[in-house]
Design a protein around this motif. Structure first.
Motif, PDB file in Angstrom:
ATOM      1  N   MET A 319       0.842  -1.196   0.000  1.00 50.73           N
ATOM      2  CA  MET A 319       0.000   0.000   0.000  1.00 50.73           C
ATOM      3  C   MET A 319       0.873   1.240   0.000  1.00 50.73           C
ATOM      4  O   MET A 319       2.079   1.171   0.291  1.00 50.73           O
ATOM      5  CB  MET A 319      -0.922   0.023   1.217  1.00 50.73           C
ATOM      6  CG  MET A 319      -0.202   0.138   2.542  1.00 50.73           C
ATOM      7  SD  MET A 319      -1.287   0.602   3.926  1.00 50.73           S
ATOM      8  CE  MET A 319      -1.671   2.316   3.517  1.00 50.73           C
ATOM      9  N   THR A 320       0.263   2.381  -0.313  1.00 45.43           N
ATOM     10  CA  THR A 320       0.966   3.657  -0.299  1.00 45.43           C
ATOM     11  C   THR A 320       0.063   4.707   0.328  1.00 45.43           C
ATOM     12  O   THR A 320      -1.103   4.832  -0.046  1.00 45.43           O
ATOM     13  CB  THR A 320       1.350   4.090  -1.730  1.00 45.43           C
ATOM     14  OG1 THR A 320       2.235   3.118  -2.295  1.00 45.43           O
ATOM     15  CG2 THR A 320       2.048   5.442  -1.725  1.00 45.43           C
ATOM     16  N   ALA A 321       0.608   5.449   1.297  1.00 49.18           N
ATOM     17  CA  ALA A 321      -0.115   6.542   1.939  1.00 49.18           C
ATOM     18  C   ALA A 321       0.529   7.853   1.505  1.00 49.18           C
ATOM     19  O   ALA A 321       1.744   8.028   1.650  1.00 49.18           O
ATOM     20  CB  ALA A 321      -0.069   6.405   3.464  1.00 49.18           C
ATOM     21  N   LEU A 322      -0.279   8.777   0.968  1.00 50.35           N
ATOM     22  CA  LEU A 322       0.252   9.979   0.329  1.00 50.35           C
ATOM     23  C   LEU A 322      -0.428  11.251   0.838  1.00 50.35           C
ATOM     24  O   LEU A 322      -1.667  11.337   0.863  1.00 50.35           O
ATOM     25  CB  LEU A 322       0.044   9.901  -1.185  1.00 50.35           C
ATOM     26  CG  LEU A 322       0.718   8.738  -1.921  1.00 50.35           C
ATOM     27  CD1 LEU A 322       0.131   8.597  -3.317  1.00 50.35           C
ATOM     28  CD2 LEU A 322       2.223   8.938  -1.968  1.00 50.35           C
ATOM     29  N   TYR A 323       0.395  12.228   1.231  1.00 51.83           N
ATOM     30  CA  TYR A 323      -0.147  13.546   1.540  1.00 51.83           C
ATOM     31  C   TYR A 323      -0.575  14.231   0.242  1.00 51.83           C
ATOM     32  O   TYR A 323       0.075  14.087  -0.799  1.00 51.83           O
ATOM     33  CB  TYR A 323       0.907  14.407   2.225  1.00 51.83           C
ATOM     34  CG  TYR A 323       1.184  14.041   3.666  1.00 51.83           C
ATOM     35  CD1 TYR A 323       0.218  14.223   4.647  1.00 51.83           C
ATOM     36  CD2 TYR A 323       2.432  13.538   4.040  1.00 51.83           C
ATOM     37  CE1 TYR A 323       0.481  13.899   5.971  1.00 51.83           C
ATOM     38  CE2 TYR A 323       2.704  13.219   5.358  1.00 51.83           C
ATOM     39  CZ  TYR A 323       1.721  13.400   6.326  1.00 51.83           C
ATOM     40  OH  TYR A 323       1.985  13.076   7.630  1.00 51.83           O
ATOM     41  N   LEU A 324      -1.654  14.998   0.309  1.00 54.06           N
ATOM     42  CA  LEU A 324      -2.148  15.737  -0.840  1.00 54.06           C
ATOM     43  C   LEU A 324      -1.594  17.166  -0.836  1.00 54.06           C
ATOM     44  O   LEU A 324      -1.194  17.678   0.214  1.00 54.06           O
ATOM     45  CB  LEU A 324      -3.672  15.766  -0.821  1.00 54.06           C
ATOM     46  CG  LEU A 324      -4.327  14.394  -1.034  1.00 54.06           C
ATOM     47  CD1 LEU A 324      -5.806  14.454  -0.682  1.00 54.06           C
ATOM     48  CD2 LEU A 324      -4.127  13.914  -2.467  1.00 54.06           C
TER      49      LEU A 324
END
Length: 407
Positions: A319-324
Motif C-alpha cells: 500500500m501507499t499513503a500519500l499527503y495531498l
C-alpha cells in the motif's frame, strides 16, 4: 485438494477497481469458489480443503510447527485471541504504536485486563529500536505487539530486528505480530525470526473475501496458553474450544465447535493454492510487491505527492499513503477516482484524516501485470489531481478577484 469443477469458468462482472488497502481485488478462481453450493463442514470433501488451508497457511508465514487458527471473523478477532488466551489479567504488554491499529490492539488488551505500556513512533516513523531495547531491560513483559504494516499510515516495521532484540534482551517475552496488512505481501519468516504469533485476515494480501480471522501460534505460544492459571475470559475466541478443532482438521478428521464459513474457506483455499503452488513463487511474489510499490511511489513523487512514511525504507510494499497538495483534500480526490472507476481510501488518522489518501496495491492487482490495475490506478490518480488542482487554482483566483473588487 479443492473439489471445485475444473471445467467451469467464471468471469467477473464489470465493477469499479478496488484499490484500497483491503479488501482487495480477487481472482476469478477465488470468486468462483465463493459461488459454489455450500457443502457440509464435516464432509470428507471439506475436511480435506480445510486441512490444506492449514498447511498452506504455514507456508505463507514460513513455519513448520506453528498452529494455524482459521475462524469466522475479522482480523480484529486476532487481537481478542491474543488478549484472552495468552495474556492473563494484570500481566504487562508492550505495544509498539505506528498508527491507528496500535491504538486498537492496546484497547483490546486493556479490555481483557492487561497492563499496557506503549512506545509510540513519530508520525510516519517506526518505533526506535533502542527505545524498545531500553523498555525491555526496564520491565518484564508477557508480550510485545508489533503492527507490521499499520494500514492508517503505511509504515512498515522491521519485525526481524525487533524480534532479534526481544530474543536477546527478554527471551521469555512473546513476540506478537499484527500482520493483517502484511501477510503475503511482506516477507515473514516466523520460525527463523522467532515470532510467536502472526495474526491476519483473509481480505488483504491473502487475496480472499473478508470474513476469516487467521492466526498462527508458535508451539511456545501454545504452551503458554496451556499452562495459564486464570480462566480464559472469552467464549468464542477461547482456544480451549478451537485448538481441538484445528488439530482435528489438521489430521483430516471432522470436528465441531462453531460452523466454519465453508464458502469463504473454499475461496481461501483457491487463493492459497495460487500463492503457494502457482507461478510466481511465494518469494517472487514478495519481490513483485516491492517492485510495484516502488513504481507507484515513484509516480506519486513525480506528481508532487509526499509519502506519509518519512523514509522509503519504512514504507509498506502492499500500500501507499500519500499527503495531498495544499488546498486539496481527500474528499476532493477520492470521489474523482471513484467516478473514473477506481476506489481508493481517504485518511484514517483523526488529525490529518482529510489531508492524505491511501492506495492498495497487493495481491492479484500487483502480481498479475496483465490486468493493468497499476496503470489504471496511477493514470486516474494523475487525472484526478490535475482536475482538483485546476479547481483549486480557479477557486483561489476567484477569491483574489473578489478581494480586489471589494477594495
Amino acid at each position: 485438494m479443492s473439489s471445485l469443477p475444473k471445467d467451469q469458468t467464471y468471469m467477473q462482472p464489470t465493477h469499479k477497481l478496488l484499490a484500497i488497502p483491503g479488501p482487495i481485488e480477487v481472482t476469478d478462481e477465488v470468486l468462483r469458489a465463493v459461488a459454489q453450493p455450500p457443502v457440509s463442514h464435516v464432509s470428507p470433501q471439506f475436511v480435506g480443503v480445510f486441512r490444506d488451508c492449514l498447511n498452506m497457511t504455514r507456508q505463507v508465514v514460513d513455519t513448520r510447527t506453528g498452529q494455524p487458527f482459521i475462524i469466522a471473523g475479522s482480523g480484529t478477532l486476532g487481537w481478542d485471541q491474543v488478549a484472552s488466551n495468552l495474556v492473563e489479567p494484570g500481566e504487562s504488554v508492550l505495544v509498539l504504536h505506528t498508527g491507528y491499529f496500535g491504538d486498537g490492539f492496546k484497547d483490546c488488551l486493556r479490555t481483557y485486563g492487561a497492563q499496557v505500556d506503549e512506545l509510540r513512533g513519530e508520525l510516519g516513523v517506526p518505533v526506535n529500536l533502542h527505545a524498545i531495547e531500553k523498555a525491555l531491560k526496564t520491565k518484564k513483559y508477557k508480550a510485545i505487539t508489533v503492527t507490521h504494516v499499520d494500514t492508517s499510515t503505511g509504515v512498515l516495521s522491521n519485525v526481524k530486528a525487533i524480534a532479534h532484540i526481544v530474543r536477546q534482551v527478554s527471551p521469555e517475552t512473546l513476540v506478537v505480530l499484527d500482520g493483517v496488512c502484511s501477510v503475503a505481501s511482506e516477507e515473514i519468516r516466523m520460525d527463523a525470526w522467532g515470532i510467536d504469533v502472526v495474526l491476519t485476515a483473509s481480505q488483504k494480501g491473502l487475496g480472499a473475501p473478508p470474513g476469516l480471522s487467521i492466526l498462527i501460534a508458535s508451539q511456545r505460544a501454545i504452551k503458554t496458553f496451556e499452562t495459564r492459571v486464570a480462566p480464559v475470559p472469552s467464549y468464542y475466541s477461547n482456544w480451549k474450544k478451537w485448538l481441538p478443532i484445528m488439530r482435528a482438521y489438521g489430521n483430516n478428521t471432522p470436528a465441531y465447535f462453531g460452523t466454519p464459513p465453508v464458502n469463504l474457506i473454499q475461496a481461501y483455499h483457491a487463493s492459497l493454492t495460487q500463492i503457494t503452488t502457482s507461478s510466481p513463487s511465494l518469494q517472487e511474489r514478495f519481490r513483485i510487491h516491492q517492485q510495484v510499490s516502488q513504481r507507484v511511489k515513484a509516480i506519486a513523487s513525480q506528481l508532487g505527492l509526499k509519502q506519509v512514511p518519512k523514509d522509503s525504507a519504512n514504507a509498506a510494499n502492499g500500500m501507499t499513503a500519500l499527503y495531498l497538495p495544499d488546498g486539496i483534500a481527500a474528499s476532493d480526490i477520492v470521489p474523482r477516482l471513484a467516478a473514473k472507476g477506481v476506489v481508493i481510501a481517504g485518511g484514517l488518522l483523526g488529525d490529518i484524516k482529510n489531508k492524505y489518501i491511501r492506495i492498495g496495491h497487493m495481491g492479484t492487482s500487483a502480481v498479475n501485470a496483465e490486468r493493468g490495475d497499476i496503470e489504471t490506478i496511477t493514470n486516474c490518480l494523475q487525472e484526478s489531481l490535475e482536475e482538483a488542482k485546476a479547481e483549486r487554482d480557479a477557486r483561489l483566483s476567484s477569491a483574489k478577484v473578489s478581494v480586489v473588487t471589494e477594495v
